[in-house]
Design a protein around this motif. Sequence first.
Motif, PDB file in Angstrom:
ATOM      1  N   ARG A  84       0.850  -1.186   0.000  1.00 32.21           N
ATOM      2  CA  ARG A  84       0.000   0.000   0.000  1.00 32.21           C
ATOM      3  C   ARG A  84       0.889   1.241   0.000  1.00 32.21           C
ATOM      4  NH1 ARG A  84      -5.206  -0.121   3.832  1.00 32.21           N
ATOM      5  NH2 ARG A  84      -5.178  -2.159   2.804  1.00 32.21           N
ATOM      6  N   GLU A  85       0.522   2.224  -0.832  1.00 28.83           N
ATOM      7  CA  GLU A  85       1.341   3.414  -0.958  1.00 28.83           C
ATOM      8  C   GLU A  85       0.518   4.676  -0.793  1.00 28.83           C
ATOM      9  OE1 GLU A  85       3.114   3.746  -4.835  1.00 28.83           O
ATOM     10  OE2 GLU A  85       1.187   3.844  -5.866  1.00 28.83           O
ATOM     11  N   PHE A  86       1.188   5.719  -0.372  1.00 33.05           N
ATOM     12  CA  PHE A  86       0.579   7.030  -0.188  1.00 33.05           C
ATOM     13  C   PHE A  86       0.270   7.658  -1.542  1.00 33.05           C
ATOM     14  CE2 PHE A  86      -0.105  11.231   1.350  1.00 33.05           C
ATOM     15  CZ  PHE A  86       0.612  12.084   0.530  1.00 33.05           C
ATOM     16  N   VAL A  87      -0.886   8.324  -1.630  1.00 36.49           N
ATOM     17  CA  VAL A  87      -1.258   9.036  -2.841  1.00 36.49           C
ATOM     18  C   VAL A  87      -1.365  10.546  -2.586  1.00 36.49           C
ATOM     19  CG1 VAL A  87      -3.033   9.350  -4.621  1.00 36.49           C
ATOM     20  CG2 VAL A  87      -2.492   7.047  -3.775  1.00 36.49           C
ATOM     21  N   ALA A  88      -2.165  10.916  -1.590  1.00 38.11           N
ATOM     22  CA  ALA A  88      -2.410  12.342  -1.343  1.00 38.11           C
ATOM     23  C   ALA A  88      -2.904  12.524   0.082  1.00 38.11           C
ATOM     24  CB  ALA A  88      -3.436  12.897  -2.325  1.00 38.11           C
ATOM     25  N   VAL A  89      -2.693  13.739   0.600  1.00 35.70           N
ATOM     26  CA  VAL A  89      -3.175  14.072   1.942  1.00 35.70           C
ATOM     27  C   VAL A  89      -3.662  15.514   1.939  1.00 35.70           C
ATOM     28  CG1 VAL A  89      -0.881  14.771   2.742  1.00 35.70           C
ATOM     29  CG2 VAL A  89      -2.618  14.083   4.411  1.00 35.70           C
ATOM     30  N   ILE A  90      -4.646  15.783   2.781  1.00 40.81           N
ATOM     31  CA  ILE A  90      -5.160  17.132   2.950  1.00 40.81           C
ATOM     32  C   ILE A  90      -5.216  17.428   4.440  1.00 40.81           C
ATOM     33  CG2 ILE A  90      -7.589  16.367   2.911  1.00 40.81           C
ATOM     34  CD1 ILE A  90      -8.167  19.012   1.340  1.00 40.81           C
ATOM     35  N   SER A  91      -4.831  18.641   4.799  1.00 45.40           N
ATOM     36  CA  SER A  91      -4.798  19.022   6.207  1.00 45.40           C
ATOM     37  C   SER A  91      -6.199  19.064   6.796  1.00 45.40           C
ATOM     38  CB  SER A  91      -4.131  20.386   6.357  1.00 45.40           C
ATOM     39  OG  SER A  91      -4.940  21.382   5.723  1.00 45.40           O
ATOM     40  N   TRP A  92      -6.260  19.191   8.104  1.00 47.13           N
ATOM     41  CA  TRP A  92      -7.544  19.207   8.804  1.00 47.13           C
ATOM     42  C   TRP A  92      -8.440  20.339   8.306  1.00 47.13           C
ATOM     43  CZ3 TRP A  92      -8.919  23.488  11.755  1.00 47.13           C
ATOM     44  CH2 TRP A  92      -7.891  24.413  11.996  1.00 47.13           C
ATOM     45  N   SER A  93      -7.848  21.469   7.942  1.00 44.92           N
ATOM     46  CA  SER A  93      -8.628  22.627   7.511  1.00 44.92           C
ATOM     47  C   SER A  93      -8.875  22.643   6.008  1.00 44.92           C
ATOM     48  CB  SER A  93      -7.898  23.916   7.889  1.00 44.92           C
ATOM     49  OG  SER A  93      -6.684  24.012   7.162  1.00 44.92           O
ATOM     50  N   GLY A  94      -8.150  21.807   5.285  1.00 41.98           N
ATOM     51  CA  GLY A  94      -8.198  21.878   3.833  1.00 41.98           C
ATOM     52  C   GLY A  94      -7.234  22.892   3.254  1.00 41.98           C
ATOM     53  N   GLY A  95      -6.458  23.542   4.106  1.00 43.17           N
ATOM     54  CA  GLY A  95      -5.583  24.611   3.649  1.00 43.17           C
ATOM     55  C   GLY A  95      -4.292  24.155   3.018  1.00 43.17           C
ATOM     56  N   SER A  96      -3.924  22.921   3.201  1.00 40.21           N
ATOM     57  CA  SER A  96      -2.701  22.415   2.579  1.00 40.21           C
ATOM     58  C   SER A  96      -2.921  20.991   2.088  1.00 40.21           C
ATOM     59  CB  SER A  96      -1.525  22.468   3.550  1.00 40.21           C
ATOM     60  OG  SER A  96      -1.746  21.671   4.689  1.00 40.21           O
ATOM     61  N   THR A  97      -2.221  20.685   1.003  1.00 41.27           N
ATOM     62  CA  THR A  97      -2.301  19.353   0.399  1.00 41.27           C
ATOM     63  C   THR A  97      -0.911  18.898  -0.001  1.00 41.27           C
ATOM     64  OG1 THR A  97      -2.676  20.292  -1.804  1.00 41.27           O
ATOM     65  CG2 THR A  97      -4.634  19.715  -0.512  1.00 41.27           C
ATOM     66  N   TYR A  98      -0.792  17.609  -0.204  1.00 39.98           N
ATOM     67  CA  TYR A  98       0.490  17.058  -0.660  1.00 39.98           C
ATOM     68  C   TYR A  98       0.188  15.801  -1.464  1.00 39.98           C
ATOM     69  CZ  TYR A  98       5.428  15.915  -0.664  1.00 39.98           C
ATOM     70  OH  TYR A  98       6.704  15.656  -1.066  1.00 39.98           O
ATOM     71  N   TYR A  99       0.986  15.598  -2.531  1.00 36.82           N
ATOM     72  CA  TYR A  99       0.775  14.470  -3.426  1.00 36.82           C
ATOM     73  C   TYR A  99       2.061  13.707  -3.653  1.00 36.82           C
ATOM     74  CZ  TYR A  99      -3.385  17.214  -4.556  1.00 36.82           C
ATOM     75  OH  TYR A  99      -4.550  17.919  -4.476  1.00 36.82           O
ATOM     76  N   THR A 100       1.930  12.426  -3.906  1.00 31.05           N
ATOM     77  CA  THR A 100       3.083  11.677  -4.359  1.00 31.05           C
ATOM     78  C   THR A 100       3.424  12.141  -5.777  1.00 31.05           C
ATOM     79  OG1 THR A 100       4.027   9.458  -4.486  1.00 31.05           O
ATOM     80  CG2 THR A 100       1.808   9.739  -5.368  1.00 31.05           C
ATOM     81  N   ASP A 101       4.676  12.047  -6.155  1.00 29.42           N
ATOM     82  CA  ASP A 101       5.125  12.624  -7.429  1.00 29.42           C
ATOM     83  C   ASP A 101       4.367  12.076  -8.636  1.00 29.42           C
ATOM     84  OD1 ASP A 101       8.677  12.964  -6.576  1.00 29.42           O
ATOM     85  OD2 ASP A 101       6.951  14.250  -6.173  1.00 29.42           O
ATOM     86  N   SER A 102       4.012  10.810  -8.604  1.00 26.73           N
ATOM     87  CA  SER A 102       3.410  10.173  -9.785  1.00 26.73           C
ATOM     88  C   SER A 102       2.011  10.692 -10.110  1.00 26.73           C
ATOM     89  CB  SER A 102       3.378   8.663  -9.612  1.00 26.73           C
ATOM     90  OG  SER A 102       2.571   8.310  -8.511  1.00 26.73           O
ATOM     91  N   VAL A 103       1.363  11.379  -9.172  1.00 25.24           N
ATOM     92  CA  VAL A 103       0.006  11.868  -9.431  1.00 25.24           C
ATOM     93  C   VAL A 103      -0.076  13.393  -9.453  1.00 25.24           C
ATOM     94  CG1 VAL A 103      -0.901   9.792  -8.314  1.00 25.24           C
ATOM     95  CG2 VAL A 103      -0.861  11.940  -7.045  1.00 25.24           C
ATOM     96  N   LYS A 104       1.004  14.065  -9.167  1.00 28.63           N
ATOM     97  CA  LYS A 104       0.991  15.526  -9.164  1.00 28.63           C
ATOM     98  C   LYS A 104       0.556  16.065 -10.515  1.00 28.63           C
ATOM     99  CE  LYS A 104       4.478  16.431  -5.594  1.00 28.63           C
ATOM    100  NZ  LYS A 104       5.861  16.906  -5.324  1.00 28.63           N
ATOM    101  N   GLY A 105      -0.352  17.039 -10.479  1.00 26.00           N
ATOM    102  CA  GLY A 105      -0.857  17.627 -11.710  1.00 26.00           C
ATOM    103  C   GLY A 105      -2.007  16.868 -12.325  1.00 26.00           C
ATOM    104  N   ARG A 106      -2.284  15.667 -11.839  1.00 26.12           N
ATOM    105  CA  ARG A 106      -3.386  14.858 -12.368  1.00 26.12           C
ATOM    106  C   ARG A 106      -4.488  14.632 -11.329  1.00 26.12           C
ATOM    107  NH1 ARG A 106      -2.604   9.717 -13.779  1.00 26.12           N
ATOM    108  NH2 ARG A 106      -0.906   9.322 -12.299  1.00 26.12           N
TER     109      ARG A 106
END
Length: 129
Positions: free
Chosen positions: A45-67
């Motif tokens: 199992r691998e990480f794809v994306a995360v969003i902060s508690w407020s929705g104010g910040s996000t982060y993506y694994t490189d393979s899905v960035k921009g998509r």
Amino acid sequence: QVQLRESGGGLVQAGGSLRLSCAASGRSFSAYAMGWFRQAPGKEREFVAVISWSGGSTYYTDSVKGRFTISRDNAKNMVYLQMNSLKPEDTAVYYCAADKFHLRTAAQAMGVLSDYDYWGQGTQVTVSS
């Protein structure tokens, strides 16, 4: 206790789009970061994306960035993953998960599976070439 239920998976051709949804119930949803993970056959199992508690910040694994785009609606206790320009290598079971720590940013909550204490049952995404 938290219950998470994913929906929106399916079969799509390469280049197509899907929107995954995750409905949450239980503890205070808006106080926790939420993540999406995926597991392909024979792989970990691998990480794809995360969003902060407020929705104010996000982060993506490189393979899905921009998509892919992760978002949340705290009023509805929902998390979403909009997936565009899908590729066959995106084929996997997709899981949403709730951060075990309170009020974390996306940078703090990204990537580590053991940081997530509640998981949904998963939804299958299959991308045909």
